[in-house]
Design a protein around this motif. Sequence first.
Motif, PDB file in Angstrom:
ATOM      1  N   ILE A  77       0.886  -1.166   0.000  1.00  0.00           N
ATOM      2  CA  ILE A  77       0.000   0.000   0.000  1.00  0.00           C
ATOM      3  C   ILE A  77       0.920   1.210   0.000  1.00  0.00           C
ATOM      4  O   ILE A  77       1.852   1.306   0.784  1.00  0.00           O
ATOM      5  N   TYR A  78       0.700   2.130  -0.938  1.00  0.00           N
ATOM      6  CA  TYR A  78       1.653   3.212  -1.183  1.00  0.00           C
ATOM      7  C   TYR A  78       1.375   4.412  -0.281  1.00  0.00           C
ATOM      8  O   TYR A  78       0.230   4.675   0.083  1.00  0.00           O
ATOM      9  N   TYR A  79       2.449   5.148   0.036  1.00  0.00           N
ATOM     10  CA  TYR A  79       2.279   6.398   0.786  1.00  0.00           C
ATOM     11  C   TYR A  79       1.722   7.458  -0.146  1.00  0.00           C
ATOM     12  O   TYR A  79       2.370   7.771  -1.155  1.00  0.00           O
ATOM     13  N   HIS A  93       4.648   7.572  -9.346  1.00  0.00           N
ATOM     14  CA  HIS A  93       5.548   7.623 -10.499  1.00  0.00           C
ATOM     15  C   HIS A  93       5.708   6.232 -11.101  1.00  0.00           C
ATOM     16  O   HIS A  93       5.041   5.279 -10.697  1.00  0.00           O
ATOM     17  N   GLY A 119       7.864   4.017 -10.780  1.00  0.00           N
ATOM     18  CA  GLY A 119       8.226   2.952  -9.839  1.00  0.00           C
ATOM     19  C   GLY A 119       6.986   2.299  -9.235  1.00  0.00           C
ATOM     20  O   GLY A 119       6.894   1.069  -9.154  1.00  0.00           O
ATOM     21  N   THR A 126       5.213  -2.159  -9.803  1.00  0.00           N
ATOM     22  CA  THR A 126       4.636  -3.208  -8.945  1.00  0.00           C
ATOM     23  C   THR A 126       3.164  -3.422  -9.278  1.00  0.00           C
ATOM     24  O   THR A 126       2.687  -4.559  -9.349  1.00  0.00           O
ATOM     25  N   ASP A 149      -1.345   3.791   2.173  1.00  0.00           N
ATOM     26  CA  ASP A 149      -0.885   3.727   3.561  1.00  0.00           C
ATOM     27  C   ASP A 149      -0.884   5.171   4.059  1.00  0.00           C
ATOM     28  O   ASP A 149       0.045   5.914   3.771  1.00  0.00           O
ATOM     29  N   ALA A 194       9.113  -3.943  -3.633  1.00  0.00           N
ATOM     30  CA  ALA A 194      10.497  -3.675  -4.052  1.00  0.00           C
ATOM     31  C   ALA A 194      11.430  -3.911  -2.870  1.00  0.00           C
ATOM     32  O   ALA A 194      10.991  -4.023  -1.723  1.00  0.00           O
ATOM     33  N   ASP A 244      13.259  -2.151  -1.058  1.00  0.00           N
ATOM     34  CA  ASP A 244      13.294  -1.231   0.091  1.00  0.00           C
ATOM     35  C   ASP A 244      12.475  -1.743   1.267  1.00  0.00           C
ATOM     36  O   ASP A 244      12.787  -1.435   2.410  1.00  0.00           O
ATOM     37  N   ILE A 245      11.416  -2.509   0.980  1.00  0.00           N
ATOM     38  CA  ILE A 245      10.583  -2.964   2.092  1.00  0.00           C
ATOM     39  C   ILE A 245      10.569  -4.494   2.190  1.00  0.00           C
ATOM     40  O   ILE A 245       9.682  -5.078   2.789  1.00  0.00           O
ATOM     41  N   TRP A 258      14.837  -1.642  -7.936  1.00  0.00           N
ATOM     42  CA  TRP A 258      14.381  -0.278  -8.200  1.00  0.00           C
ATOM     43  C   TRP A 258      14.384   0.021  -9.682  1.00  0.00           C
ATOM     44  O   TRP A 258      15.286  -0.400 -10.398  1.00  0.00           O
ATOM     45  N   ILE A 259      13.412   0.824 -10.103  1.00  0.00           N
ATOM     46  CA  ILE A 259      13.546   1.451 -11.418  1.00  0.00           C
ATOM     47  C   ILE A 259      14.322   2.739 -11.153  1.00  0.00           C
ATOM     48  O   ILE A 259      13.890   3.586 -10.366  1.00  0.00           O
TER      49      ILE A 259
HETATM   50  O1  ME8 Z   1       6.956   1.707   1.406  1.00  0.00           O
HETATM   51  N1  ME8 Z   1      11.264   1.342  -8.473  1.00  0.00           N
HETATM   52  O2  ME8 Z   1       5.181   2.843   0.480  1.00  0.00           O
HETATM   53  P1  ME8 Z   1       5.882   3.579  -0.768  1.00  0.00           P
HETATM   54  C1  ME8 Z   1      10.498   0.262  -8.234  1.00  0.00           C
HETATM   55  N2  ME8 Z   1       3.715   2.385   2.558  1.00  0.00           N
HETATM   56  N3  ME8 Z   1       9.496   0.250  -7.351  1.00  0.00           N
HETATM   57  C2  ME8 Z   1       9.219   1.359  -6.689  1.00  0.00           C
HETATM   58  C3  ME8 Z   1       9.973   2.548  -6.880  1.00  0.00           C
HETATM   59  C4  ME8 Z   1      11.034   2.511  -7.839  1.00  0.00           C
HETATM   60  N4  ME8 Z   1      11.781   3.554  -8.129  1.00  0.00           N
HETATM   61  N5  ME8 Z   1       9.470   3.484  -6.063  1.00  0.00           N
HETATM   62  C5  ME8 Z   1       8.436   2.919  -5.399  1.00  0.00           C
HETATM   63  C6  ME8 Z   1       5.799   2.069   1.407  1.00  0.00           C
HETATM   64  N6  ME8 Z   1       8.276   1.636  -5.778  1.00  0.00           N
HETATM   65  C7  ME8 Z   1       4.871   1.559   2.484  1.00  0.00           C
HETATM   66  C8  ME8 Z   1       4.513   0.122   2.170  1.00  0.00           C
HETATM   67  S1  ME8 Z   1       3.201  -2.140   2.574  1.00  0.00           S
HETATM   68  C9  ME8 Z   1       2.402  -2.853   3.822  1.00  0.00           C
HETATM   69  C10 ME8 Z   1       3.625  -0.552   3.127  1.00  0.00           C
HETATM   70  C11 ME8 Z   1       7.220   0.713  -5.317  1.00  0.00           C
HETATM   71  O3  ME8 Z   1       4.863   4.503  -1.325  1.00  0.00           O
HETATM   72  C12 ME8 Z   1       7.752  -0.587  -4.757  1.00  0.00           C
HETATM   73  O4  ME8 Z   1       6.735  -1.550  -4.828  1.00  0.00           O
HETATM   74  O5  ME8 Z   1       7.193   4.098  -0.389  1.00  0.00           O
HETATM   75  C13 ME8 Z   1       8.015  -0.258  -3.301  1.00  0.00           C
HETATM   76  O6  ME8 Z   1       8.071  -1.416  -2.507  1.00  0.00           O
HETATM   77  C14 ME8 Z   1       6.802   0.577  -3.016  1.00  0.00           C
HETATM   78  O7  ME8 Z   1       6.596   1.334  -4.221  1.00  0.00           O
HETATM   79  C15 ME8 Z   1       7.015   1.511  -1.834  1.00  0.00           C
HETATM   80  O8  ME8 Z   1       6.005   2.418  -1.822  1.00  0.00           O
END
Ligand code: ME8
Length: 654
Positions: A12-14, A20, A22, A26, A51, A260, A262-263, A291-292
């Motif tokens: 779930i994205y912030y 973008h 990235g 996913t 999120d 990705a 990072d998490i 990462w992209i």
């Molecule tokens: O981490 N390349 O949210 P987030 C590839 N809320 N994937 C990318 C990317 C990039 N440059 N940038 C973002 C969080 N992503 C938490 C997650 S889950 C229970 C909570 C994608 O908005 C990738 O899937 O920072 C990464 O794991 C996610 O966005 C992180 O999104």
Amino acid sequence: MSKGKFYITTPIYYPSGSPHIGHCYTTVACDSIARYKRMQGYDVMFLTGTDEHGLKIEQKAKEKGITPKQYVDEIVEIFKKLWKYMNVDYDRYIRTTDDYHVEAVQKIFTALYEKGYIYKGEYSGNYCTPCESFWTDSQLDEDGCCPECHRPVKQAKEEAYFMKMAPFAERLEKLLTETDYLRPKTRATELVNNFIKPGLEDLCVSRNSFKWGIPVPFDKDHVVYVWVDALSNYITALGYDNDAYDDYDKFWPADVHMVAKDIQRFHAITWPAILMALDLPLPKHLAVHGWITFNGQKMSKSLGNVVDPFVLGERYGADSIRYHILREMALGADSSFSNEIMINRINTDLANGLGNLVSRTVAMVEKYFGGTLSTERESGEFDDELIAEAEALRGKVDEYIDNTQLNNALAEIFKLVSRANKYIDETTPWILGKDETKKARLASVLYNLLETIRIAATLLSAFMPSTMPLVFEQIGASESDTSYDNAGRFGVLPLDVTVKKGAAIFPRIDVDKEIEELNAIIKKNAEAAQAEAKAAEKPEESKPEGVALIGIDDFAKVELKTARIVNCEPVKKSKKLLKLTLDDGANGRTVASGISQYYKPEELVGHTVIIVSNLKPAKLCGVESQGMILAADCPNGDVKVIFADDIPAGSKIR
Ligand code: ME8
């Protein structure tokens, strides 16, 4: 009949800024798998969402003068618009501000507490006062400063709840090393060696220094801190501990969580530990991609290289973008995005490869048969090989989908497309077309091509859902011809199939013109981001009107002096700082000043400035700054250093 259930999730994205490319990766990858599984006959649940809690959101909303909920509402709309635009067909969208999720997280937190896994303690760490954030040692920049503003951090403490992690260490190690939960599995060693073997640290699960979060039900001074709130979404969205949905028994455990790198740690260690503590089954697979990056650099708003999917989609079509990012990224590795690679990929694979195959084949059926194939057939050399490859394709793609290797699935499909283009060269239909006695052979060749296209396009429809129906229309394939079952066999189209010529499905892109225009967009974005950053800095730095009056004694504590700039250079690790070497009429000194957006080093050398000469030294991005130079915030937003060129260096100001 359903083949069973299939549950797949994105993170779930912030919603702290626009999505973008990235985020697209996913989501589009999960969407393609979900579509493929639906096509195979699975009952699919594809979940994505946002999120929405935390300090960052609280701060951003404050900057804009709106409530955090108003702020996230606006951005969530952009995410949803993007997913629609990118042909993402999710089954459920969870927002962590949804009432049912809030209620369920409170129950989960209480359950963990009552089971004895959560206890109250003290959070201590590196705290950055201006950013109001704690940072772990590994998050600090190279000088041990705040990774966001690069100012020094201090040690601070805060009361917090923690979750015990040690009870799960053994099971977690087994999960990572003895099962195929983690993909690629090569990452397991790093997780085990870095986090499990040295002894798992307990997880901080509450905060009391900000308010924008789910209140801890039995201690209202605290809000639930990020991971228990965020990770639980994967089960609350199914109805776990709430009445909003009733799908938990059917869909849990998840078949694939995709994230990705990072998490990765939170999904490989924290999430299974929470599930173990709750006595719930563990998800089957965690697929971790890289990462992209943009031309090898991390994407960043200030560099203007945050690739805007709306802009790209507008120019080349959402399906071409989907294809490009899925084709480029190998599971586990980073993928460098560049406009050149993208355009070349679209031209080579889509315009010249698939697009050309479809338009040549359809044009020949029209030219030689008036659009409807005659039914006599004559097989010939090369047919068996093409047919065998086409029939074997589905099995290979199935396997790649099941192993979350979408780039390989696409590579395999495009191998068949190339094979078919080669078959045209081998069978030379334009020569057959000149000879009336070769009509049956010509019909076979064209039919084999149409069938190969049908199979490739059927399997591709999970990846490029809006353009493949245009292919089906041109080759005269009905809905049932393009089912998953029929993608496994050759000879499905009627012998007298009628084609329908249409516009080019993937028009060729003019590389030079597009690159020039895209570079202009990047430059404009970078300028806009810098202007925005400058505007955002102003309120913090300008003093509110009516600042408290001070006495002459207070002023006397500040020592102001003139100093001549003898050297000036940018500070490598910082986008804002210049390092100034000063002749202060005494021993000389060095000062770091955040003015690099306003002055080039050569514009400053030789000028005399005013410095606060008795400021305590501070280390800024590796430079020990011994004082501060005076500058003015002008009403137009500009920043001007105050020059005192006709006053000798070392003069005291009073
Ligand atoms: O981490 N390349 O949210 P987030 C590839 N809320 N994937 C990318 C990317 C990039 N440059 N940038 C973002 C969080 N992503 C938490 C997650 S889950 C229970 C909570 C994608 O908005 C990738 O899937 O920072 C990464 O794991 C996610 O966005 C992180 O999104």
